[in-house]
Design a protein around this motif. Structure first.
Motif, mmCIF file in Angstrom:
data_model
loop_
_atom_site.group_PDB
_atom_site.id
_atom_site.type_symbol
_atom_site.label_atom_id
_atom_site.label_comp_id
_atom_site.label_asym_id
_atom_site.label_seq_id
_atom_site.Cartn_x
_atom_site.Cartn_y
_atom_site.Cartn_z
ATOM 1 N N GLN A 172 0.757 -1.195 0.058
ATOM 2 C CA GLN A 172 -0.153 -0.051 -0.007
ATOM 3 C C GLN A 172 0.739 1.290 0.093
ATOM 4 O OE1 GLN A 172 -0.110 -2.635 1.743
ATOM 5 N NE2 GLN A 172 -2.379 -3.169 2.513
ATOM 6 N N CYS A 173 1.845 1.115 0.680
ATOM 7 C CA CYS A 173 2.962 2.310 0.877
ATOM 8 C C CYS A 173 3.387 2.774 -0.703
ATOM 9 C CB CYS A 173 3.968 1.939 1.554
ATOM 10 S SG CYS A 173 5.433 3.165 1.827
ATOM 11 N N VAL A 174 3.848 1.756 -1.271
ATOM 12 C CA VAL A 174 4.236 1.867 -2.902
ATOM 13 C C VAL A 174 3.183 2.401 -3.563
ATOM 14 C CG1 VAL A 174 5.126 0.690 -4.720
ATOM 15 C CG2 VAL A 174 6.113 0.171 -2.713
ATOM 16 N N SER A 175 1.948 1.894 -3.492
ATOM 17 C CA SER A 175 0.831 2.359 -4.205
ATOM 18 C C SER A 175 0.387 3.780 -4.127
ATOM 19 C CB SER A 175 -0.222 1.159 -3.861
ATOM 20 O OG SER A 175 -1.309 1.874 -4.640
ATOM 21 N N TYR B 182 1.944 12.253 -8.489
ATOM 22 C CA TYR B 182 3.130 12.356 -9.618
ATOM 23 C C TYR B 182 4.517 12.935 -9.061
ATOM 24 C CZ TYR B 182 2.104 17.480 -9.364
ATOM 25 O OH TYR B 182 1.982 18.638 -8.704
ATOM 26 N N LYS B 183 4.593 13.651 -8.055
ATOM 27 C CA LYS B 183 5.685 14.076 -7.491
ATOM 28 C C LYS B 183 6.668 13.185 -7.103
ATOM 29 C CE LYS B 183 3.588 18.445 -5.731
ATOM 30 N NZ LYS B 183 3.195 19.052 -4.817
ATOM 31 N N ILE C 31 14.134 10.095 2.179
ATOM 32 C CA ILE C 31 13.062 9.542 2.872
ATOM 33 C C ILE C 31 11.954 10.615 3.221
ATOM 34 C CG2 ILE C 31 12.534 8.278 4.970
ATOM 35 C CD1 ILE C 31 15.081 6.781 4.386
ATOM 36 N N ALA C 32 12.531 11.889 3.685
ATOM 37 C CA ALA C 32 11.857 13.052 4.061
ATOM 38 C C ALA C 32 10.636 13.240 2.923
ATOM 39 C CB ALA C 32 12.840 14.095 4.274
ATOM 40 N N GLY C 33 11.154 13.212 1.837
ATOM 41 C CA GLY C 33 10.365 13.648 0.749
ATOM 42 C C GLY C 33 9.090 12.582 0.412
ATOM 43 N N LEU C 34 9.502 11.299 0.796
ATOM 44 C CA LEU C 34 8.506 10.374 0.912
ATOM 45 C C LEU C 34 7.542 10.567 1.941
ATOM 46 C CD1 LEU C 34 10.600 7.053 -0.001
ATOM 47 C CD2 LEU C 34 9.195 8.726 -1.547
ATOM 48 N N GLY C 35 8.001 11.195 3.019
ATOM 49 C CA GLY C 35 7.185 11.362 4.076
ATOM 50 C C GLY C 35 6.169 12.602 3.839
ATOM 51 N N ILE C 36 6.814 13.523 2.855
ATOM 52 C CA ILE C 36 5.779 14.666 2.610
ATOM 53 C C ILE C 36 4.763 14.058 1.842
ATOM 54 C CG2 ILE C 36 5.708 16.643 1.025
ATOM 55 C CD1 ILE C 36 8.519 17.148 2.243
ATOM 56 N N GLN D 63 0.574 14.067 2.631
ATOM 57 C CA GLN D 63 -0.285 14.735 1.348
ATOM 58 C C GLN D 63 -1.393 13.734 1.024
ATOM 59 O OE1 GLN D 63 2.710 15.925 -1.562
ATOM 60 N NE2 GLN D 63 2.794 18.046 -0.631
ATOM 61 N N GLY D 64 -0.883 12.626 1.083
ATOM 62 C CA GLY D 64 -1.666 11.461 0.659
ATOM 63 C C GLY D 64 -2.760 11.402 1.799
ATOM 64 N N PHE D 65 -2.279 11.345 2.876
ATOM 65 C CA PHE D 65 -3.285 11.526 4.160
ATOM 66 C C PHE D 65 -4.421 12.268 3.921
ATOM 67 C CE2 PHE D 65 -4.882 12.443 8.224
ATOM 68 C CZ PHE D 65 -5.166 11.318 8.883
ATOM 69 N N GLN D 66 -3.683 13.467 3.720
ATOM 70 C CA GLN D 66 -4.682 14.423 3.615
ATOM 71 C C GLN D 66 -5.798 14.466 2.615
ATOM 72 O OE1 GLN D 66 -1.841 17.683 3.188
ATOM 73 N NE2 GLN D 66 -2.713 19.089 4.435
ATOM 74 N N LEU D 67 -5.393 13.894 1.345
ATOM 75 C CA LEU D 67 -6.451 13.700 0.498
ATOM 76 C C LEU D 67 -7.504 12.398 0.938
ATOM 77 C CD1 LEU D 67 -4.059 13.963 -2.796
ATOM 78 C CD2 LEU D 67 -5.979 15.429 -2.210
ATOM 79 N N LYS D 68 -6.975 11.602 1.344
ATOM 80 C CA LYS D 68 -7.703 10.470 1.719
ATOM 81 C C LYS D 68 -8.419 10.800 2.991
ATOM 82 C CE LYS D 68 -6.411 6.966 -1.284
ATOM 83 N NZ LYS D 68 -7.638 6.438 -2.169
ATOM 84 N N ALA D 69 -8.286 11.476 3.741
ATOM 85 C CA ALA D 69 -9.165 12.032 4.963
ATOM 86 C C ALA D 69 -10.015 12.701 4.719
ATOM 87 C CB ALA D 69 -8.095 12.782 5.915
ATOM 88 N N GLU D 70 -10.423 13.386 3.354
ATOM 89 C CA GLU D 70 -11.430 14.163 2.914
ATOM 90 C C GLU D 70 -12.712 13.321 2.578
ATOM 91 O OE1 GLU D 70 -11.679 17.372 2.498
ATOM 92 O OE2 GLU D 70 -9.788 17.873 3.040
#
Length: 172
Positions: free
Chosen positions: A42-45, A51-52, A59-64, A68-75
């Motif tokens: 799921q992480c890879v997906s 696109y970024k 790793i910090a970039g992956l965290g960002i 952002q993915g959390f923000q979108l899914k939490a909507e």
């Protein structure tokens, strides 16, 4: 003229090789990082859906990207709760829905932007704390309903993302 064509071909091959090597490097970073999370596939997906992720730096970039993915899914759960409250549906759990809606608003509008800033500023323990706050917040939202949650599936997805985010932050 043949000289120009040969140079053009060699330049094209060199540029393509660099681009391919960069893509392989990004894939390797994503795979190695995600392998150390509780939900590697799921992480890879989630990361590759952004696109970024093609231009991620460390790793910090992956965290960002994951924050952002959390923000979108939490909507999704936020929208469901808002619509149910507005329509007067399920008055038996109105209080729980209002509490969870407030929780999701806080996680989306405050916690995740702070986590993103923490990753950008090189403060992984702070990012970890915000990811943990998100995981606990989503878990508490689900528990409020005592088995009657109208958003169990959405809570499960956002909780999963929060745990992945937490695992990524711990790798820094």
């Amino acid at each position: 003229m043949k000289h120009f064509s040969l140079n053009t071909l060699l330049c094209t091959i060199a540029v393509a090789s660099i681009a391919i090597a960069q893509g392989e490097s990004d894939d390797k970073l994503i795979t190695e990082t995600c392998t150390k999370t509780p939900y590697p596939a799921q992480c890879v997906s989630y990361i590759k859906a952004n696109y970024k992720s093609n231009d991620v730096k460390g790793i910090a970039g992956l965290g960002i990207i994951m924050a952002q993915g959390f923000q979108l899914k939490a909507e999704a759960p936020k929208d469901i709760l808002f619509k149910m409250i507005s329509a007067g549906k399920r008055p038996d759990i109105r209080f729980e829905m209002i509490a969870c809606l407030g929780n999701y608003n806080y996680l989306i509008d405050t916690t995740m932007p702070e986590a993103i800033d923490a990753f950008k500023l090189g403060k992984p323990r702070l990012a970890e704390a915000y990811a943990n706050t998100a995981a606990i917040g989503v878990s508490n939202c689900e528990k409020r309903f005592n088995g009657k949650s109208p958003i169990t599936n959405e809570n499960n997805i956002t909780h999963e993302i929060a745990l992945i985010l937490l695992a990524i932050a711990k790798q820094l």
